[in-house]
Design a protein around this motif. Structure first.
Motif, mmCIF file in Angstrom:
data_model
loop_
_atom_site.group_PDB
_atom_site.id
_atom_site.type_symbol
_atom_site.label_atom_id
_atom_site.label_comp_id
_atom_site.label_asym_id
_atom_site.label_seq_id
_atom_site.Cartn_x
_atom_site.Cartn_y
_atom_site.Cartn_z
ATOM 1 N N ASP A 41 0.837 -1.212 0.000
ATOM 2 C CA ASP A 41 0.000 0.000 0.000
ATOM 3 C C ASP A 41 0.867 1.254 0.000
ATOM 4 O O ASP A 41 0.570 2.235 -0.696
ATOM 5 C CB ASP A 41 -0.926 -0.001 1.223
ATOM 6 C CG ASP A 41 -2.029 -1.045 1.120
ATOM 7 O OD1 ASP A 41 -2.259 -1.545 -0.005
ATOM 8 O OD2 ASP A 41 -2.631 -1.377 2.150
ATOM 9 N N GLU A 44 2.275 1.802 -3.447
ATOM 10 C CA GLU A 44 1.242 2.318 -4.362
ATOM 11 C C GLU A 44 1.039 3.817 -4.141
ATOM 12 O O GLU A 44 0.933 4.594 -5.098
ATOM 13 C CB GLU A 44 -0.088 1.588 -4.121
ATOM 14 C CG GLU A 44 -0.135 0.163 -4.650
ATOM 15 C CD GLU A 44 -0.290 0.104 -6.167
ATOM 16 O OE1 GLU A 44 -0.261 1.164 -6.826
ATOM 17 O OE2 GLU A 44 -0.428 -1.012 -6.684
ATOM 18 N N ARG A 222 -4.443 -9.693 -14.075
ATOM 19 C CA ARG A 222 -4.498 -8.226 -14.082
ATOM 20 C C ARG A 222 -4.006 -7.637 -15.409
ATOM 21 O O ARG A 222 -4.133 -6.440 -15.638
ATOM 22 C CB ARG A 222 -3.626 -7.679 -12.952
ATOM 23 C CG ARG A 222 -4.151 -7.975 -11.558
ATOM 24 C CD ARG A 222 -5.033 -6.849 -11.104
ATOM 25 N NE ARG A 222 -5.423 -7.003 -9.717
ATOM 26 C CZ ARG A 222 -5.851 -6.005 -8.955
ATOM 27 N NH1 ARG A 222 -5.909 -4.786 -9.464
ATOM 28 N NH2 ARG A 222 -6.223 -6.202 -7.713
ATOM 29 N N GLN A 260 -16.858 -5.381 -9.362
ATOM 30 C CA GLN A 260 -15.601 -5.338 -10.109
ATOM 31 C C GLN A 260 -14.677 -6.469 -9.662
ATOM 32 O O GLN A 260 -14.380 -6.613 -8.484
ATOM 33 C CB GLN A 260 -14.904 -3.991 -9.878
ATOM 34 C CG GLN A 260 -13.642 -3.824 -10.722
ATOM 35 C CD GLN A 260 -12.962 -2.493 -10.478
ATOM 36 O OE1 GLN A 260 -13.150 -1.881 -9.440
ATOM 37 N NE2 GLN A 260 -12.161 -2.050 -11.432
ATOM 38 N N VAL A 288 -7.793 -10.417 -2.754
ATOM 39 C CA VAL A 288 -8.250 -9.032 -2.682
ATOM 40 C C VAL A 288 -7.028 -8.157 -2.931
ATOM 41 O O VAL A 288 -6.064 -8.193 -2.165
ATOM 42 C CB VAL A 288 -8.879 -8.708 -1.311
ATOM 43 C CG1 VAL A 288 -9.175 -7.215 -1.206
ATOM 44 C CG2 VAL A 288 -10.166 -9.502 -1.115
ATOM 45 N N ARG A 289 -7.061 -7.444 -4.049
ATOM 46 C CA ARG A 289 -5.933 -6.595 -4.438
ATOM 47 C C ARG A 289 -4.604 -7.358 -4.393
ATOM 48 O O ARG A 289 -3.641 -6.949 -3.778
ATOM 49 C CB ARG A 289 -5.883 -5.336 -3.569
ATOM 50 C CG ARG A 289 -7.121 -4.463 -3.720
ATOM 51 C CD ARG A 289 -7.037 -3.185 -2.919
ATOM 52 N NE ARG A 289 -7.117 -3.384 -1.481
ATOM 53 C CZ ARG A 289 -8.242 -3.597 -0.822
ATOM 54 N NH1 ARG A 289 -9.396 -3.644 -1.480
ATOM 55 N NH2 ARG A 289 -8.246 -3.757 0.466
ATOM 56 N N ARG A 290 -4.615 -8.520 -5.023
ATOM 57 C CA ARG A 290 -3.436 -9.387 -5.201
ATOM 58 C C ARG A 290 -2.999 -10.130 -3.931
ATOM 59 O O ARG A 290 -2.027 -10.866 -3.950
ATOM 60 C CB ARG A 290 -2.229 -8.601 -5.730
ATOM 61 C CG ARG A 290 -2.328 -8.141 -7.170
ATOM 62 C CD ARG A 290 -1.001 -7.553 -7.619
ATOM 63 N NE ARG A 290 -0.978 -7.259 -9.044
ATOM 64 C CZ ARG A 290 -1.394 -6.137 -9.579
ATOM 65 N NH1 ARG A 290 -1.876 -5.189 -8.796
ATOM 66 N NH2 ARG A 290 -1.318 -5.932 -10.877
ATOM 67 N N ASP A 313 -9.804 -12.105 -8.310
ATOM 68 C CA ASP A 313 -9.219 -10.988 -7.572
ATOM 69 C C ASP A 313 -10.178 -9.816 -7.654
ATOM 70 O O ASP A 313 -10.602 -9.425 -8.746
ATOM 71 C CB ASP A 313 -7.864 -10.618 -8.192
ATOM 72 C CG ASP A 313 -7.109 -9.585 -7.362
ATOM 73 O OD1 ASP A 313 -7.614 -9.206 -6.287
ATOM 74 O OD2 ASP A 313 -6.021 -9.172 -7.791
ATOM 75 N N THR A 314 -10.557 -9.283 -6.491
ATOM 76 C CA THR A 314 -11.509 -8.180 -6.472
ATOM 77 C C THR A 314 -10.984 -7.020 -5.649
ATOM 78 O O THR A 314 -10.205 -7.205 -4.714
ATOM 79 C CB THR A 314 -12.875 -8.633 -5.916
ATOM 80 O OG1 THR A 314 -13.754 -7.514 -5.879
ATOM 81 C CG2 THR A 314 -12.749 -9.220 -4.525
ATOM 82 N N GLU A 315 -11.421 -5.835 -6.006
ATOM 83 C CA GLU A 315 -11.081 -4.633 -5.242
ATOM 84 C C GLU A 315 -12.149 -4.358 -4.190
ATOM 85 O O GLU A 315 -11.929 -3.576 -3.267
ATOM 86 C CB GLU A 315 -10.999 -3.414 -6.180
ATOM 87 C CG GLU A 315 -10.027 -3.549 -7.335
ATOM 88 C CD GLU A 315 -8.590 -3.354 -6.910
ATOM 89 O OE1 GLU A 315 -8.349 -2.637 -5.932
ATOM 90 O OE2 GLU A 315 -7.701 -3.938 -7.563
ATOM 91 N N ASP A 316 -13.308 -4.966 -4.337
ATOM 92 C CA ASP A 316 -14.482 -4.534 -3.580
ATOM 93 C C ASP A 316 -14.636 -5.198 -2.212
ATOM 94 O O ASP A 316 -15.400 -4.711 -1.376
ATOM 95 C CB ASP A 316 -15.758 -4.790 -4.406
ATOM 96 C CG ASP A 316 -15.779 -3.932 -5.665
ATOM 97 O OD1 ASP A 316 -15.112 -2.892 -5.656
ATOM 98 O OD2 ASP A 316 -16.446 -4.307 -6.635
#
Length: 629
Positions: A41, A44, A222, A260, A288-290, A313-316
């Protein structure tokens, strides 16, 4: 060195740390997953800040993990955005979300594992105290003029903050002083690599353990599909499944609505044993986010699609969502329904584009796929994909769809007929199918018990009723002409018809309660007799399955149908005319009944039948010898 100040943890933090330190949890390795996720994080954010400001970051984005067995330390370093003094106190001095009292209650009751609780309460960093009695966090923010800081705590009641004079690159270093009983495990670089690969293998930044990069396989799901070569998919599939073969099919998808997510799914060339260990070796890996949340999640795809391997893999979803919450999560259900639709649509496209390839898929995975008869939401799609053998095919390896059957159906035929049997050969000799063979009416051949449940669940397809051959309405069959003309004796005279009624009654008297009724048959042309279920609803094969399930070993009472045109029955009529008490009538009645039981698979004791056959052979051979003289 700047001044060192001491700060007390908020009350809920102290309570949390006490829970972590004094509770027994098995999966302590997740602290490393949390530290790597935090580092990712931070990287990023650093990348976003550099792009927003139009400045190029001189530091390469990376995460490094080093171990010191002698000092009993493990250090995680990133070149991310770093933290200011206020951010450090805010991020580590307090808990982002309230609820520690609830966490304490759950932990005491033992209802949830720690790795699921951590994400729910935003306390990932504190998991480090499961393995540590002291943690040092050294950080410098990317903010202009920011000073380097060190945060130190034993995880009990307070923490110390100190400003450093030294010039450090931006980023964060977390040095974990391991407890004695954890030191050997978490200073072992081989074990650290294994943990990183298990939980954090697809983090978007390089992760080094010592000088070796661990996460070398990229998160292909991705990447844009048009940039990926088949050999890259194959490499990823083999990494994921340890299957030496390339995947049979690849499904790569990116979905924006209703939720998503990215998914990369594979159909293997061979199926797992659906009734053995393979049943548990199913499920998609959920990220979740890799970051891996659950290995082989069983809720994303139903069991009948369990042959599918892959990742979602989801962001949500919130990171580290608990397994209990996963099962009830609305987003998970939306992802699941979307995935099922995509898999079924992909298979439907394969049936249209390459029927031979779909047949290859069916032979590998059809046995498991047939369990989809319980998926009522996708009943129509399932019905279009299911395959069977058929009397219209040349061998037992051939496959036909319900749509193919309809394309070959006779004019005015609105039924799809099927029959269950142990083999194609057995069905080719079944008395129940004689009328279909005579009229060249196609019958689907069912070889597996589950096929019966499939037909019972579907009931109809494209306006055609699915009907068991043994329950076929003879009035509907009579409208189709006989293609194969069987040699029939002269029709029975009125006197013989009366005698036939007498014979049917005599056979019923001999068999007694073993049968519910003895009647003349209109379906038979080659066999002398057959058994039929009296209710006309449950097929013989389904009845057998239900009896096995209920451990009922009794012989069911059925209707015995007699073929009045068969030579044996005509001979019995002649014998009955001369002497209704002739022992041959009783002997033949029992033999015919037990032979029919044998064909149906119900005869458990064949001794009487064998003895009778031997007696009849002895007598008939004597008659044969006398006639030849």
């Amino acid at each position: 060195m700047g001044k060192k100040t001491t700060h007390k943890f908020k009350a809920e933090v102290s309570q949390l740390l006490d829970i972590l330190v004094h509770s027994l949890y098995t999966n302590k390795e997740i602290f490393l997953r949390e530290l790597i996720s935090n580092a990712s994080d931070a990287l990023e954010k650093a990348r976003f800040k550099s792009q927003a400001e139009g400045a190029e970051d001189e530091l390469a984005p990376e995460i490094r993990i080093t171990c010191d067995a002698d000092a009993k330390t493990l250090t995680v370093t990133d070149t991310g955005i770093g933290m200011t003094r206020d951010e450090l106190m805010s991020n580590i001095g307090t808990i982002a979300h309230s609820g520690t009292a609830e966490l304490a209650k759950l932990a005491e009751e033992g209802k949830e594992s720690l790795d699921s609780l951590i994400g729910r309460f935003g306390v990932g960093f504190y998991s480090v105290y499961m393995v540590s009695d002291k943690v040092e966090v050294t950080t410098r923010s990317m903010a202009e003029g920011a000073k380097a800081l060190t945060w130190t705590s034993d995880g009990r009641t307070d923490y110390k903050l100190q400003e450093l004079d030294e010039d450090r690159p931006h980023g964060t270093e977390i040095k974990v002083h391991l407890k004695d009983d954890e030191a050997s495990q978490f200073t072992n670089t081989a074990h650290i690599k294994q943990v990183v690969k298990k939980h954090s293998n697809f983090i978007n930044f390089p992760i080094f353990v010592g000088d070796e990069r661990v996460n070398t396989i990229q998160a292909l799901w991705r990447e844009p599909k048009f940039q990926i070569k088949p050999e890259q998919y194959a490499e990823f599939y083999k990494f994921l499944t340890f299957d030496p073969d390339d995947p049979f099919e690849t499904l790569h998808t990116s979905v924006d609505a209703p939720v998503q997510f990215n998914a990369l799914m594979f159909i293997p060339k061979r199926g797992d044993d659906p009734f053995g260990l393979g049943r548990e070796n199913r499920g998609l890996d959920l990220y979740v986010r890799r970051v891996l949340i659950e290995k082989q999640n069983k809720d994303l795809l139903p069991e009948y699609l369990g042959f599918i391997k892959g990742v979602v893999d989801t962001e949500d979803l919130p990171l580290n969502i608990s397994r209990e919450t996963l099962q009830d999560n609305l987003l998970m259900r939306k992802i699941s329904s979307t995935l099922v639709k995509q898999v079924l649509d992909h298979l439907a496209k394969m049936t249209k584009d390459d029927a031979d390839r779909y047949a290859e898929f069916w032979r590998a995975h059809g046995e498991l796929f047939k369990a989809g008869y319980m998926d009522f939401l996708n009943k129509d799609k399932f019905a279009g994909l299911v395959r069977f053998n058929s009397s219209a095919l040349d061998d037992d390896t051939g496959l036909t769809s319900l749509a193919d059957y309809i394309s070959r159906a006779k004019e005015d035929q609105k039924e799809i007929y099927y029959a269950y049997g142990p083999s194609r050969q057995a069905l080719g000799l079944s008395p129940h199918l004689e009328v279909f063979r005579r009229k060249h009416l196609e019958v689907l051949y069912l070889f597996e018990p589950i096929d019966e449940f499939v037909m019972d669940a579907l009931r109809e397809y494209e306006g055609y009723a699915l009907v068991s051959a043994e329950h076929a309405d003879m009035d509907k069959l009579d409208k189709f002409e006989d293609v194969e003309k069987a040699e029939r004796p002269e029709a029975l005279s009125d006197e013989q018809k009366t005698e036939l009624d007498h014979l049917l009654k005599r056979i019923k008297d001999v068999l007694g309660d073993a049968v519910t009724e003895v009647k003349a048959s209109t379906r038979l042309s080659e066999s002398p007799v057959c058994l039929a279920n009296p209710d006309g609803n449950v097929t013989s094969s389904m009845d057998k399955i239900m009896r096995v399930m209920s451990k009922d070993t009794s012989i069911p009472k059925k209707v015995l149908e007699i073929n009045p045109d068969h030579p044996l029955i005509r001979n019995m009529l002649t014998i009955l005319e001369k002497d209704e008490n002739d022992p041959f009538i009783e002997q033949a009645a029992r033999q015919l009944y037990e032979s029919a039981l044998l064909l149906e698979g119900y005869l458990t004791d064949p001794h009487a039948l064998v003895g009778r056959v031997q007696d009849l052979l002895t007598k008939s051979s004597g008659w044969y010898v006398a006639a030849e003289k």
